[in-house]
Design a protein around this motif. Structure first.
Motif, PDB file in Angstrom:
ATOM      1  N   GLY A  11     -31.391   8.982  -0.692  1.00  0.00           N
ATOM      2  CA  GLY A  11     -31.976   9.840   0.331  1.00  0.00           C
ATOM      3  C   GLY A  11     -31.388  11.240   0.313  1.00  0.00           C
ATOM      4  O   GLY A  11     -30.678  11.617  -0.626  1.00  0.00           O
ATOM      5  N   PRO A  12     -31.655  12.035   1.347  1.00  0.00           N
ATOM      6  CA  PRO A  12     -31.244  13.447   1.360  1.00  0.00           C
ATOM      7  C   PRO A  12     -29.762  13.670   1.081  1.00  0.00           C
ATOM      8  O   PRO A  12     -29.400  14.639   0.419  1.00  0.00           O
ATOM      9  N   ASN A  13     -28.899  12.784   1.599  1.00  0.00           N
ATOM     10  CA  ASN A  13     -27.471  12.949   1.357  1.00  0.00           C
ATOM     11  C   ASN A  13     -26.895  11.879   0.450  1.00  0.00           C
ATOM     12  O   ASN A  13     -25.677  11.692   0.386  1.00  0.00           O
ATOM     13  N   GLY A  14     -27.772  11.175  -0.261  1.00  0.00           N
ATOM     14  CA  GLY A  14     -27.293  10.290  -1.302  1.00  0.00           C
ATOM     15  C   GLY A  14     -26.698  11.107  -2.443  1.00  0.00           C
ATOM     16  O   GLY A  14     -26.999  12.298  -2.608  1.00  0.00           O
ATOM     17  N   GLU A  15     -25.883  10.471  -3.231  1.00  0.00           N
ATOM     18  CA  GLU A  15     -25.191  11.195  -4.300  1.00  0.00           C
ATOM     19  C   GLU A  15     -26.159  11.863  -5.266  1.00  0.00           C
ATOM     20  O   GLU A  15     -25.917  12.971  -5.754  1.00  0.00           O
ATOM     21  N   VAL A  16     -27.290  11.205  -5.543  1.00  0.00           N
ATOM     22  CA  VAL A  16     -28.254  11.764  -6.491  1.00  0.00           C
ATOM     23  C   VAL A  16     -28.752  13.125  -6.042  1.00  0.00           C
ATOM     24  O   VAL A  16     -28.816  14.076  -6.830  1.00  0.00           O
ATOM     25  N   GLN A  17     -29.090  13.250  -4.759  1.00  0.00           N
ATOM     26  CA  GLN A  17     -29.597  14.533  -4.277  1.00  0.00           C
ATOM     27  C   GLN A  17     -28.463  15.526  -4.054  1.00  0.00           C
ATOM     28  O   GLN A  17     -28.631  16.738  -4.263  1.00  0.00           O
ATOM     29  N   PRO A  29     -11.598  17.294   1.202  1.00  0.00           N
ATOM     30  CA  PRO A  29     -12.245  17.604  -0.080  1.00  0.00           C
ATOM     31  C   PRO A  29     -13.722  17.923   0.144  1.00  0.00           C
ATOM     32  O   PRO A  29     -14.340  17.448   1.107  1.00  0.00           O
ATOM     33  N   ALA A  30     -14.281  18.704  -0.750  1.00  0.00           N
ATOM     34  CA  ALA A  30     -15.647  19.197  -0.567  1.00  0.00           C
ATOM     35  C   ALA A  30     -16.674  18.080  -0.452  1.00  0.00           C
ATOM     36  O   ALA A  30     -17.716  18.252   0.188  1.00  0.00           O
ATOM     37  N   THR A  31     -16.406  16.923  -1.045  1.00  0.00           N
ATOM     38  CA  THR A  31     -17.385  15.834  -1.034  1.00  0.00           C
ATOM     39  C   THR A  31     -17.445  15.078   0.288  1.00  0.00           C
ATOM     40  O   THR A  31     -18.457  14.441   0.595  1.00  0.00           O
ATOM     41  N   VAL A  32     -16.377  15.104   1.075  1.00  0.00           N
ATOM     42  CA  VAL A  32     -16.276  14.192   2.212  1.00  0.00           C
ATOM     43  C   VAL A  32     -17.301  14.455   3.314  1.00  0.00           C
ATOM     44  O   VAL A  32     -17.917  13.501   3.818  1.00  0.00           O
ATOM     45  N   PRO A  33     -17.528  15.706   3.760  1.00  0.00           N
ATOM     46  CA  PRO A  33     -18.547  15.890   4.804  1.00  0.00           C
ATOM     47  C   PRO A  33     -19.929  15.371   4.400  1.00  0.00           C
ATOM     48  O   PRO A  33     -20.652  14.809   5.225  1.00  0.00           O
ATOM     49  N   GLY A  34     -20.279  15.520   3.122  1.00  0.00           N
ATOM     50  CA  GLY A  34     -21.554  14.990   2.657  1.00  0.00           C
ATOM     51  C   GLY A  34     -21.588  13.476   2.691  1.00  0.00           C
ATOM     52  O   GLY A  34     -22.597  12.875   3.061  1.00  0.00           O
ATOM     53  N   VAL A  35     -20.484  12.851   2.301  1.00  0.00           N
ATOM     54  CA  VAL A  35     -20.398  11.396   2.388  1.00  0.00           C
ATOM     55  C   VAL A  35     -20.475  10.957   3.844  1.00  0.00           C
ATOM     56  O   VAL A  35     -21.128   9.965   4.189  1.00  0.00           O
ATOM     57  N   GLY A  36     -19.818  11.718   4.735  1.00  0.00           N
ATOM     58  CA  GLY A  36     -19.881  11.404   6.161  1.00  0.00           C
ATOM     59  C   GLY A  36     -21.300  11.374   6.683  1.00  0.00           C
ATOM     60  O   GLY A  36     -21.694  10.453   7.399  1.00  0.00           O
ATOM     61  N   ARG A  37     -22.102  12.369   6.289  1.00  0.00           N
ATOM     62  CA  ARG A  37     -23.492  12.422   6.745  1.00  0.00           C
ATOM     63  C   ARG A  37     -24.388  11.485   5.947  1.00  0.00           C
ATOM     64  O   ARG A  37     -25.489  11.164   6.377  1.00  0.00           O
ATOM     65  N   ARG A  38     -23.925  11.021   4.823  1.00  0.00           N
ATOM     66  CA  ARG A  38     -24.643   9.972   4.097  1.00  0.00           C
ATOM     67  C   ARG A  38     -24.554   8.660   4.865  1.00  0.00           C
ATOM     68  O   ARG A  38     -25.533   7.931   4.988  1.00  0.00           O
ATOM     69  N   LEU A  39     -23.363   8.374   5.386  1.00  0.00           N
ATOM     70  CA  LEU A  39     -23.136   7.098   6.061  1.00  0.00           C
ATOM     71  C   LEU A  39     -23.422   7.160   7.554  1.00  0.00           C
ATOM     72  O   LEU A  39     -23.745   6.137   8.160  1.00  0.00           O
ATOM     73  N   TRP A  40     -23.264   8.340   8.161  1.00  0.00           N
ATOM     74  CA  TRP A  40     -23.526   8.523   9.594  1.00  0.00           C
ATOM     75  C   TRP A  40     -24.340   9.804   9.786  1.00  0.00           C
ATOM     76  O   TRP A  40     -23.826  10.808  10.250  1.00  0.00           O
ATOM     77  N   PRO A  41     -25.629   9.785   9.416  1.00  0.00           N
ATOM     78  CA  PRO A  41     -26.428  11.020   9.423  1.00  0.00           C
ATOM     79  C   PRO A  41     -26.578  11.662  10.787  1.00  0.00           C
ATOM     80  O   PRO A  41     -26.738  12.880  10.875  1.00  0.00           O
ATOM     81  N   ALA A  42     -26.534  10.863  11.859  1.00  0.00           N
ATOM     82  CA  ALA A  42     -26.818  11.432  13.179  1.00  0.00           C
ATOM     83  C   ALA A  42     -25.722  11.136  14.199  1.00  0.00           C
ATOM     84  O   ALA A  42     -25.961  11.242  15.405  1.00  0.00           O
ATOM     85  N   LEU A  43     -24.522  10.790  13.762  1.00  0.00           N
ATOM     86  CA  LEU A  43     -23.447  10.550  14.719  1.00  0.00           C
ATOM     87  C   LEU A  43     -23.046  11.860  15.376  1.00  0.00           C
ATOM     88  O   LEU A  43     -22.659  12.819  14.707  1.00  0.00           O
ATOM     89  N   ALA A  44     -23.146  11.898  16.712  1.00  0.00           N
ATOM     90  CA  ALA A  44     -22.774  13.098  17.451  1.00  0.00           C
ATOM     91  C   ALA A  44     -21.284  13.100  17.799  1.00  0.00           C
ATOM     92  O   ALA A  44     -20.669  14.153  17.918  1.00  0.00           O
ATOM     93  N   GLY A  45     -20.710  11.934  17.958  1.00  0.00           N
ATOM     94  CA  GLY A  45     -19.287  11.855  18.247  1.00  0.00           C
ATOM     95  C   GLY A  45     -18.911  10.525  18.859  1.00  0.00           C
ATOM     96  O   GLY A  45     -19.759   9.694  19.161  1.00  0.00           O
ATOM     97  N   VAL A  46     -17.614  10.323  19.026  1.00  0.00           N
ATOM     98  CA  VAL A  46     -17.079   9.094  19.601  1.00  0.00           C
ATOM     99  C   VAL A  46     -16.311   9.447  20.870  1.00  0.00           C
ATOM    100  O   VAL A  46     -15.425  10.304  20.856  1.00  0.00           O
TER     101      VAL A  46
END
Length: 545
Positions: free
Chosen positions: A460-466, A154-171
């Motif tokens: 912040g930048p990827n919080g829901e408000v912004q 869904p369109a919202t998920v990548p933004g939520v991903g970067r809200r919670l893990w803004p700089a995760l490069a990978g596992v």
């Protein structure tokens, strides 16, 4: 974002009590474990059971700790801090790298063993991040990630991903039972992010076999003590025991959450024996339940604050003087006494007492004072002419929400601000970009015991408000990057103090009302304790205690 592979590279809503006819699921012959029914005002907001897609208070109740589990678990029945979960141990390799050892022999609900590959997939582009990159400061909007197939996120998920893990490069899957989280920047909160809502682990094979995202998200395959038997959106969710659970045989055969929007229907259903638990009760119902033989109410303040937020696309609220006036018009103590019988508190702004444990609490800070004369002066300076400001309001999604909204409208009226309530049916209508926005309700949680939640995560930048284009502030976004990347505690504390000044005083984006509290009615015969959270723990350690 870099993808990691093994070793090689980095990488019927509103129904009244008694009107629902719900299916009963067969229990294995000889299984003497009890089954329970829980009346809730809402099960999920978006009709899925995906932790990344459903970021909500109501989702916390049905997800944790019964269905979804992470590598590090939140101590739901204790201090809300980290404890071993699907990982038995973890260590820092450096400021950007965290290594974890997986618990061996953990089974998913489909019988598969949990391995490092499932963990790597759970934080992959396909599962969470889409085409986003690990870079702070850039807001990710839904319009940039519209799915083109039924299997895409869904369109919202990548933004939520970067809200919670803004700089995760990978596992990186180091071996079958070892994983490394690689961040693009230093981050002192990596461990905390792993026990926050969203960072839970799912089964790769089940995802691959699902025909669509929705099909998968309504019956996710996880490792929790209970698994999904049936989910009927807007009606009920039935979980059944998963007897191969690594933490021991679950104490209940079945947990059934029933959606009962009206408080009176939940209370009546509890007292009539239709429900074993009734959630989201206002304090004025406590005496009624406690007066009935065989029933009790458990309550607790929780790591969640009720707030209302402002939309600065509204031409009136674009002026920060008007938003400041609105914050000084609210008598928070009066609301706590009138609606909560004094059973909660007005916090020191968007802070939590638990921040003191890491010396990140800003002493001397407080919510804006109730000062009607100051509010009137600010209104005059703003040149406000009395035009209406819309207040999109849900009918008691939050406990006492409607009454609280009506009280605030009257308080604003007393200083000359014309706020008009617009009742809405769901969050989609609250956030609908069509028409004029103004004020809306929300809540803000401390999920990792660091001030990054909720200030950065939600505002912040990827919080829901912004992401919803309600408000933005350039200095706030720069400070958010400091909070996300600095390892200097003093610098981070200075940043959070300045963020409070911006968000609550100079350019208000929200106003804190009170700390949230939960009140749960239940049969006294049930040996169960409420957690100091929305979550309801039905593991063996919290049943028949």
């Amino acid at each position: 974002m870099v993808n990691f592979t093994r070793r090689s590279t980095l990488g019927l809503a509103g129904a009244a009590a008694g009107s629902l006819i719900l299916p009963r699921f067969s229990i294995a012959q000889g299984d003497k474990r009890p089954s329970i029914t829980i009346a809730v005002q809402k099960i999920t907001n978006n009709n899925t059971l995906d932790v990344w897609h459903e970021q909500s208070n109501v989702g916390e109740r049905v997800f944790f700790p019964n269905l979804w589990e992470g590598l590090i678990l939140r101590n739901w029945m204790g201090n809300q801090g980290p404890i071993p979960g699907l990982a038995t141990e973890w260590k820092r390799i450096d400021d950007k790298t965290l290594e974890l050892k997986l618990r061996r022999g953990v089974k998913f609900h489909n019988g598969d063993e949990l391995t490092a590959d499932d963990v790597a997939f759970s934080f992959s582009r396909e599962r969470v991040f889409g085409n986003t990159e690990p870079a702070g400061g850039k807001t990710i909007f839904e319009s940039e990630h519209k799915p083109t197939t039924v299997k895409e996120l869904p369109a919202t998920v990548p933004g939520v991903g970067r809200r919670l893990w803004p700089a995760l490069a990978g596992v990186e899957a180091v071996d079958k039972y070892t994983v490394r989280f690689h961040n693009a920047t230093p981050d002192v909160t990596l461990e905390g992010r792993l026990y926050s809502g969203g960072s839970q682990i799912t089964n790769r094979r089940a995802w691959d076999e699902a025909k669509s995202f929705t099909e998968w998200a309504r019956k996710p395959v996880t490792t929790g003590p209970y698994m999904v038997a049936e989910y009927k959106p807007d009606v009920s969710l039935t979980l059944v025991a998963f007897d191969q659970y690594w933490g021991g045989r679950p104490p209940l055969a079945q947990i059934r959450f029933v959606e009962v929007p009206e408080v009176a229907s939940r209370v009546n259903g509890l007292l009539s024996g239709q429900y074993d638990f009734a959630c989201d009760l206002p304090p004025d119902q406590i005496a009624t339940i406690r007066a009935a033989k065989g029933f009790e109410v458990q309550s607790s303040t929780i790591w969640n604050h009720r707030v209302s937020t402002f939309n600065t696309q509204n031409p009136i609220l674009a002026n920060p003087l008007m938003r400041r006036a609105m914050t000084h018009s609210i008598d928070r103590k009066a609301i706590v006494e009138a609606l909560w019988a004094g059973q909660t508190v007005v916090p020191a702004g968007l802070q939590f007492e638990s921040f003191r444990t890491s010396d990140m609490f800003i002493e001397g800070w407080a919510a804006p004072e109730f000062n009607p004369q100051l509010a009137k002066d600010l209104i005059k300076q703003a040149g406000y002419k009395g035009d209406p400001i819309p207040y999109r309001l849900l009918n008691n999604y939050y406990t006492n929400q409607t009454a609280n909204g009506q009280i605030m409208v009257e308080m604003w009226k007393q200083v000359g601000i014309n706020v008009q309530i617009e009742m809405k049916e769901n969050w989609g209508q609250i956030h609908d970009p069509a028409g004029v926005k103004g004020v809306r309700d929300w809540s803000a949680s401390n999920t990792i015991n660091d001030p990054i939640t909720p200030l950065v995560v939600q505002f912040g930048p990827n919080g829901e408000v912004q992401q919803k284009k309600d408000w933005t502030n350039g200095e706030m976004n720069k400070l958010a990057q400091v909070m996300e990347t600095s390892t200097d505690r003093a610098l981070r504390k200075k940043a959070i103090a300045r963020m409070l000044e911006i968000c609550e005083r100079e350019d208000p984006v929200y106003q804190v009302l009170h700390q949230n509290a939960v009140f749960t009615g239940m049969k006294s015969s049930l040996k169960w304790k409420a957690a100091p959270a929305f979550a309801m723990d039905f593991r063996s350690s919290n049943w028949a205690i």
